[in-house]
Design an enzyme around this catalytic site. Structure first.
Site, PDB file in Angstrom:
ATOM      1  N   PRO A  80       0.816  -1.221   0.000  1.00  0.00           N
ATOM      2  CA  PRO A  80       0.000   0.000   0.000  1.00  0.00           C
ATOM      3  C   PRO A  80       0.846   1.265   0.000  1.00  0.00           C
ATOM      4  O   PRO A  80       1.872   1.344   0.669  1.00  0.00           O
ATOM      5  CB  PRO A  80      -0.770  -0.109   1.325  1.00  0.00           C
ATOM      6  CG  PRO A  80       0.161  -0.875   2.223  1.00  0.00           C
ATOM      7  CD  PRO A  80       0.843  -1.872   1.312  1.00  0.00           C
ATOM      8  N   GLY A  81       0.419   2.241  -0.770  1.00  0.00           N
ATOM      9  CA  GLY A  81       1.055   3.557  -0.748  1.00  0.00           C
ATOM     10  C   GLY A  81       0.032   4.588  -0.322  1.00  0.00           C
ATOM     11  O   GLY A  81       0.019   5.070   0.806  1.00  0.00           O
ATOM     12  N   CYS A 114       0.207  29.416 -15.248  1.00  0.00           N
ATOM     13  CA  CYS A 114      -0.196  29.928 -16.557  1.00  0.00           C
ATOM     14  C   CYS A 114      -0.727  28.797 -17.421  1.00  0.00           C
ATOM     15  O   CYS A 114      -0.100  28.399 -18.413  1.00  0.00           O
ATOM     16  CB  CYS A 114       0.996  30.577 -17.242  1.00  0.00           C
ATOM     17  SG  CYS A 114       1.739  31.826 -16.216  1.00  0.00           S
TER      18      CYS A 114
HETATM   19  C1  LIG Z   1       2.017   2.330  -7.231  1.00  0.00           C
HETATM   20  C2  LIG Z   1       2.321   0.973  -6.752  1.00  0.00           C
HETATM   21  C3  LIG Z   1       1.963   0.586  -5.459  1.00  0.00           C
HETATM   22  C4  LIG Z   1       1.184   1.471  -4.525  1.00  0.00           C
HETATM   23  O1  LIG Z   1      -0.058   1.796  -5.022  1.00  0.00           O
HETATM   24  P1  LIG Z   1      -1.120   2.598  -4.119  1.00  0.00           P
HETATM   25  O2  LIG Z   1      -2.261   2.795  -5.013  1.00  0.00           O
HETATM   26  O3  LIG Z   1      -0.478   3.869  -3.719  1.00  0.00           O
HETATM   27  O4  LIG Z   1      -1.432   1.737  -2.936  1.00  0.00           O
HETATM   28  C5  LIG Z   1       2.347  -0.663  -5.038  1.00  0.00           C
HETATM   29  N1  LIG Z   1       3.044  -1.500  -5.849  1.00  0.00           N
HETATM   30  C6  LIG Z   1       3.404  -1.152  -7.092  1.00  0.00           C
HETATM   31  C7  LIG Z   1       4.184  -2.090  -7.910  1.00  0.00           C
HETATM   32  C8  LIG Z   1       3.049   0.079  -7.589  1.00  0.00           C
HETATM   33  O5  LIG Z   1       3.392   0.416  -8.840  1.00  0.00           O
END
Ligand SMILES: *Cc1c(COP(=O)(O)O)cnc(C)c1O
Length: 447
Positions: free
Chosen positions: A302-303, A373
């Site tokens: 998760p990010g 702009c």
């Molecule tokens: C972007 C990405 C994530 C995280 O995705 P989220 O939508 O931020 O949870 C995890 N693994 C991979 C390989 C990604 O490209």
């Protein structure tokens, strides 16, 4: 995420989108992490990225609790600054890096490299050399070209890479095309339906440069439907079963990527973390059972759903332009340089007046724009804000912790805002505001 019952829901979903320590008074955000917004805006200037410590750490802990027997890998690209990676380390999470720059930030944070997973559809030789030198725990192989590069680095250094294969499972995540990654036609990974994933497994098994540990997929971002995750889990376990049949190898790791959505627009209704974790774990266990495989060790990446809800951006309102019977534009002192996400794929956050000054009047829909702009420099359309909102008032955008700082630019030579961590009544600068001198420092004169 459950809303704090003491907070009034000023307009639908806003409370869900704000960090847990948000203090509201008559529909204005007055404090975060026990620090008043007025004080923060005065000390650090606007635009300002605030990160709520309690929400950030709370999300990391919630993930670890929901995935007790799995590895939770924070996707650095969502927000990659040293202090955040230090917190990720303190909380015992793993880390997904996708470039040499992200690896260098992890190194600066003292992040244990065995807990780092390296991604990327076009990793350079140098990035793979860095991975070997640092002893990165897993490399997720994305292409046949990368196998050649891995073999070259292995020849140079004697290093053997522990790898997972990035598989494109052919699952539609029902999200925006630019953030969907799991369908067949993608620049990421080995497409399963065209036999490429099976060829990649064979390539890995035959290579002395790599040890094949598992498989990886990532279906997309800001995903709300559980079926995309469970469908991907089933397809991926099927792939593990094929590898066992074809190569007599039982791969022990299944990395299902990230992508869980969070509340951005009022209508967003993401599944609870526990429900997501439960559904994914059940899907993997059931599929493994059906194929007579031992349940693989699960990784999730998760990010957004870790850092997104912890972030708030504070702007100061400038020009307000009313075009009769057409539209009202509310311009703020930032824009697409601190948040390009509306311009990129129509992402939109919720806004709330901020600070101690009361803002009167009925809610009316306005278009919040930046100072760049470009007509596409929009932060939100149809944003309900009180008619009394005026010049010099503060305006906060909710849920901006992910993909804002990391996607920011210097368009129009605006310095990137400061990132300030707030909690327990204290404010700590994690990244100071960028100055014109910072920008000029990299430039040479022809005179
Ligand atoms: C972007 C990405 C994530 C995280 O995705 P989220 O939508 O931020 O949870 C995890 N693994 C991979 C390989 C990604 O490209």
């Amino acid at each position: 995420m459950s809303a704090d019952a003491s907070l009034p829901d000023v307009h639908g979903g806003l409370v869900d989108a704000l960090p847990t320590t948000a203090e509201l008074d008559e529909g204005r955000l007055t404090a975060l992490g026990g620090v008043s917004i007025d004080t923060l805006a005065e000390r650090f200037g606007t635009p300002l990225w605030l990160l709520d410590h309690a929400t950030l750490v709370g999300r990391m802990r919630a993930y670890r609790e929901a995935f007790t027997d799995a590895s939770v890998v924070y996707a650095a690209k969502a927000l990659c600054i040293r202090g955040v990676l230090e917190l990720v380390d303190d909380e015992g999470l793993y880390l997904d890096c996708a470039s040499g720059g992200e690896l260098a930030t992890a190194e600066a944070a003292g992040f244990p490299m065995q807990r780092v997973v390296l991604h990327g559809n076009n990793k350079s030789l140098q990035e793979l050399r860095d991975a070997a030198r640092l002893g990165v725990g897993r490399v997720v192989v994305d292409s046949f070209a990368e196998f050649r590069r891995l073999e070259q680095v292995a020849d140079e250094t004697g290093h053997t890479f522990d790898v997972q294969l990035r598989v494109t499972p052919g699952v539609d995540a029902h999200t925006h095309d630019f953030v969907a990654t799991g369908h067949d036609d993608s620049k990421f990974g080995f497409t399963l339906s065209r036999g490429l994933a099976h060829q990649a497994a064979e390539r890995a098994v035959d290579s002395n440069a790599v040890v094949l540990r598992g498989a990886h997929c990532h279906v997309g971002s800001q995903v709300f439907g559980m079926d995309a995750f469970t469908a991907a889990a089933e397809v991926m376990v099927g792939f593990l079963a094929d590898v066992r049949t074809q190569h007599a190898q039982v791969l022990e790791e299944l990395n299902l990527g990230g992508g869980l959505g969070v509340v951005e627009r009022p209508s967003d209704d993401p599944p609870a973390l526990e429900d997501y974790a439960g559904a994914v774990r059940r899907a993997v266990a059931d599929a493994a059972d059906r194929h007579g495989l031992p349940a693989p060790h699960l990784l999730v990446e998760p990010g957004r759903s870790v850092v997104g809800p912890a972030g708030v951006t504070v702007y100061r309102v400038g020009t307000i332009k009313e075009i009769p019977s057409l539209r009202t534009y509310v311009a703020v002192d930032g824009g697409m340089s601190d948040n390009p996400r509306y311009a990129l794929y129509g992402a939109m956050h919720q806004f709330v007046p901020a600070g101690s000054r009361p803002v009167e009047g009925e809610l009316r829909p306005v278009t919040v724009v930046g100072k760049h702009c470009e007509s596409g420099d929009v932060l939100g359309e149809g944003v309900p804000l009180p008619s009394g909102l005026g010049e010099d008032d503060l305006l906060a955008a909710a849920g901006t912790g992910a993909y804002h700082h990391s996607m920011a630019s210097n368009y129009n030579r605006l310095g990137r805002p400061a990132v300030v961590l707030v909690g327990d009544g204290r404010a700590t600068v994690l990244s100071r505001r960028e100055t014109p001198e910072d920008l000029l420092a990299r430039e040479a004169s022809l005179r």
